[in-house]
Enzyme design. Structure first.
Site, PDB file in Angstrom:
ATOM      1  N   ASP A   1       0.684  -1.411   0.061  1.00 23.97           N
ATOM      2  CA  ASP A   1       0.043   0.029   0.072  1.00 23.97           C
ATOM      3  C   ASP A   1       0.924   1.233   0.071  1.00 23.97           C
ATOM      4  O   ASP A   1       2.000   1.191   0.326  1.00 23.97           O
ATOM      5  CB  ASP A   1      -0.962   0.024   1.199  1.00 23.97           C
ATOM      6  CG  ASP A   1      -0.241   0.225   2.600  1.00 23.97           C
ATOM      7  OD1 ASP A   1       0.892  -0.664   2.609  1.00 23.97           O
ATOM      8  OD2 ASP A   1      -0.938   1.004   3.477  1.00 23.97           O
TER       9      ASP A   1
ATOM     10  N   ASP B   1       7.639   4.248  -1.653  1.00 14.89           N
ATOM     11  CA  ASP B   1       7.361   3.804  -0.204  1.00 14.89           C
ATOM     12  C   ASP B   1       6.028   2.927  -0.377  1.00 14.89           C
ATOM     13  O   ASP B   1       4.823   3.568  -0.425  1.00 14.89           O
ATOM     14  CB  ASP B   1       7.039   4.991   0.866  1.00 14.89           C
ATOM     15  CG  ASP B   1       6.761   4.517   2.003  1.00 14.89           C
ATOM     16  OD1 ASP B   1       6.986   3.320   2.516  1.00 14.89           O
ATOM     17  OD2 ASP B   1       6.267   5.450   3.001  1.00 14.89           O
TER      18      ASP B   1
ATOM     19  N   GLU C   1       0.218  -1.179   5.498  1.00 18.26           N
ATOM     20  CA  GLU C   1       1.183  -0.866   6.396  1.00 18.26           C
ATOM     21  C   GLU C   1       1.078   0.787   6.695  1.00 18.26           C
ATOM     22  O   GLU C   1       1.019   1.253   8.054  1.00 18.26           O
ATOM     23  CB  GLU C   1       2.631  -0.814   5.829  1.00 18.26           C
ATOM     24  CG  GLU C   1       3.712  -0.526   6.734  1.00 18.26           C
ATOM     25  CD  GLU C   1       4.300   0.982   6.656  1.00 18.26           C
ATOM     26  OE1 GLU C   1       5.297   1.066   7.658  1.00 18.26           O
ATOM     27  OE2 GLU C   1       3.852   1.596   6.033  1.00 18.26           O
TER      28      GLU C   1
ATOM     29  N   ASP D   1      12.106  -1.308   3.816  1.00 21.68           N
ATOM     30  CA  ASP D   1      11.287  -0.369   3.800  1.00 21.68           C
ATOM     31  C   ASP D   1      11.897   0.906   4.382  1.00 21.68           C
ATOM     32  O   ASP D   1      11.357   2.131   4.946  1.00 21.68           O
ATOM     33  CB  ASP D   1      10.079  -0.336   4.729  1.00 21.68           C
ATOM     34  CG  ASP D   1       8.878   0.603   4.663  1.00 21.68           C
ATOM     35  OD1 ASP D   1       8.896   1.174   3.643  1.00 21.68           O
ATOM     36  OD2 ASP D   1       8.184   0.541   5.422  1.00 21.68           O
TER      37      ASP D   1
ATOM     38  N   HIS E   1       5.933  10.070   1.020  1.00 19.34           N
ATOM     39  CA  HIS E   1       4.705  10.578   1.308  1.00 19.34           C
ATOM     40  C   HIS E   1       4.571  12.211   0.707  1.00 19.34           C
ATOM     41  O   HIS E   1       3.736  13.044   1.395  1.00 19.34           O
ATOM     42  CB  HIS E   1       4.122  10.983   2.701  1.00 19.34           C
ATOM     43  CG  HIS E   1       4.334   9.497   3.387  1.00 19.34           C
ATOM     44  ND1 HIS E   1       3.547   9.225   4.656  1.00 19.34           N
ATOM     45  CD2 HIS E   1       4.750   8.289   3.226  1.00 19.34           C
ATOM     46  CE1 HIS E   1       3.813   8.023   5.042  1.00 19.34           C
ATOM     47  NE2 HIS E   1       4.380   7.621   3.967  1.00 19.34           N
TER      48      HIS E   1
END
Length: 489
Positions: free
Chosen positions: A151, A212, A246, A269, A453
């Site tokens: 995700d 990510d 996650e 990650d 993000h």
């Protein structure tokens, strides 16, 4: 006086040392002429002077051809994966939180099935994907897992991502797409200056890139493919896992650790090349409910009790007396009141507490409780309820019991000639935080991405290739570790 037996023993030891030095020299020369190192037998002498044999595998020597192959395979995979929208949804009550995560899961499932030698390839009812690359050793060794989440972040859209590859990056340049500045050198120059000559991937503006953690997904897939094509690289059972949700902190609750069947694991990650994570925040969630009394405003004199007024006082005092995230950095903890919902009758505030130390979390909760006690004494006609829920705990408390994991990361990074090897405490949580406390010790290694993000997210294909080498080298290095218990087995 030296006896004949002692003299013979000394000569034997000297002979063995000479043979060992010759063997190492020969092995080194062979490694320089081949992209693979060859396993060899070394003769050792135990404390009683008796000879014994131990099987040793030297580190795999990656060639320029290997490096180019990895970058090509990574580019093919990564550009395909990021165009699949897998954004999770924190407000959803379904598992996974969005069905579109299953689209990528099915793509990965089919790719895994096409690789030779893999077993236990499966997708569970929640959308998690599992597979095993069986060991190629006769002896029993550690079962190691590698994990990445499918995700993407909830803050910015992952729909209609158009990835762009910026070839042979030149120092001092902004990363532009159609006259739109995606990455600003004034802001990210320190990171970009390390990537001169690299091929860098960005989105095209308006969306996430999705590095990510689709960078991590791509790296694990490419590492496993490389291992299946190079069976001379020794490894134990390698467990592969691609997980859901996650980004909203729910994924580990639906991940089947016994099915995964690893004794220890690594999430792929992390951020910048050379970094790794064996420490995270500990986290609690505090919910405060203020209950007042509502009545028609025209007849409310002396009777209306506005819960929002008291809630506003609470926010003011907490922000005055406790550290907030906007003034916290490095190892500072904080209290972050992240939302307030309500009306005259009832108002609810949620605050997250974060610290590397559990004792500091307790202090934050006690501080909030004192503020509530003050407000209760000032507003006896308002009911105030407080509830604290533990979210996750610092994974360092678990990983400290498995020191070989961090030591292996450092050894592998060093062997791959990485500079600036840094353990970065995670100012947040990872799947590893929860999985470690659920019985699967899980550290985090870099995936190579930057500006997660955000619309300025970028990743170097060269750094991604180095992450692939780390995965392969960790699998090989840990094949020298004896087996450990596996939860559920």
């Amino acid at each position: 006086m030296m006896t004949k037996a002692n003299l013979f023993f000394c000569l034997l030891i000297l002979f063995l040392f000479v043979m060992k030095a010759f063997s190492q020299s020969t092995s080194s020369s062979s490694a320089n002429s081949s992209s693979e190192s060859v396993s060899h037998e070394t003769i050792q002498v135990d404390l009683n002077g008796e000879m014994k044999e131990q099987h040793v595998s030297g580190p795999f020597q990656f060639s320029e051809h290997d490096d180019a192959w990895m970058r090509k395979r990574l580019e093919d995979r990564f550009l395909k994966y990021v165009q699949i929208d897998t954004q999770s949804d924190p407000l959803s009550s379904t598992v996974p939180s969005t069905e579109k995560q299953r689209v990528l899961a099915n793509v990965l499932l089919e790719e895994l099935k096409s690789m030779k030698g893999l077993k236990n390839i499966d997708m569970d009812k929640y959308g998690n994907v599992y597979a095993t690359l069986p060991k190629n050793l006769k002896r029993d060794v550690l079962s190691v897992g590698f994990l990445a989440h499918m995700d993407t972040a909830t803050e910015i859209s992952g729909f209609n991502v158009t990835p762009r590859v910026h070839r042979n990056y030149k120092d001092g340049e902004n990363l532009m797409v159609d006259n739109l500045k995606i990455v600003d050198y004034k802001i990210d120059g320190k990171e970009l200056s390390k990537m001169v000559g690299h091929d860098i991937v960005t989105a095209s503006g308006g969306t996430l890139l999705g590095a990510d953690d689709k960078a991590g997904v791509s790296e694990i897939m490419t590492a496993i493919e490389f291992l299946t094509e190079h069976p001379s690289i020794e490894h134990g059972d390698i467990q592969i896992g691609f997980t859901i949700d996650e980004e909203i902190g729910k994924g580990p609750h639906y991940f089947d650790i016994p099915k995964f069947s690893a004794a220890v694991a690594f999430t792929v990650d992390g951020g910048e090349k050379g970094t790794y994570n064996v420490e995270s925040f500990s986290a609690d969630l505090v919910t405060i409910v203020f209950t007042g009394f509502n009545i028609h405003p025209g007849t409310s004199f002396g009777r209306m009790i506005n819960s929002m007024k008291v809630a506003a006082k609470f926010l003011d005092r907490v922000n005055q007396n406790m550290p907030s995230p906007d003034i916290s950095k490095d190892r500072d903890g904080f209290v972050h009141c992240l939302d307030m919902n309500g009306n005259v009758e009832k108002t609810t505030i949620r605050c997250i507490l974060r610290s590397f130390e559990d004792s500091e979390l307790k202090q934050y909760a006690e501080g909030i409780s004192k503020v509530i006690d003050q407000l209760r004494s000032e507003h006896s006609n308002v009911t105030i309820e407080m509830n604290v829920v533990q979210q996750y705990r610092n994974m360092k408390q678990v990983l400290d019991k498995y020191p070989f994991m961090e030591l292996s990361i450092i050894d592998v990074y060093s062997a791959l000639n990485m500079k600036d090897i840094v353990s970065v405490p995670v100012r947040g949580g990872t799947d590893g935080s929860q999985l470690s406390w659920m019985g699967l010790p899980t550290a985090n290694i870099f995936a190579g991405g930057h500006n997660f993000h955000s619309q300025s997210e970028f990743v170097s294909l060269h750094d991604m290739a180095d992450s692939v080498k780390v995965i392969i080298s960790l699998a090989q290095t840990l094949s020298n570790v004896p087996p450990l218990p596996i939860k559920g087995h």
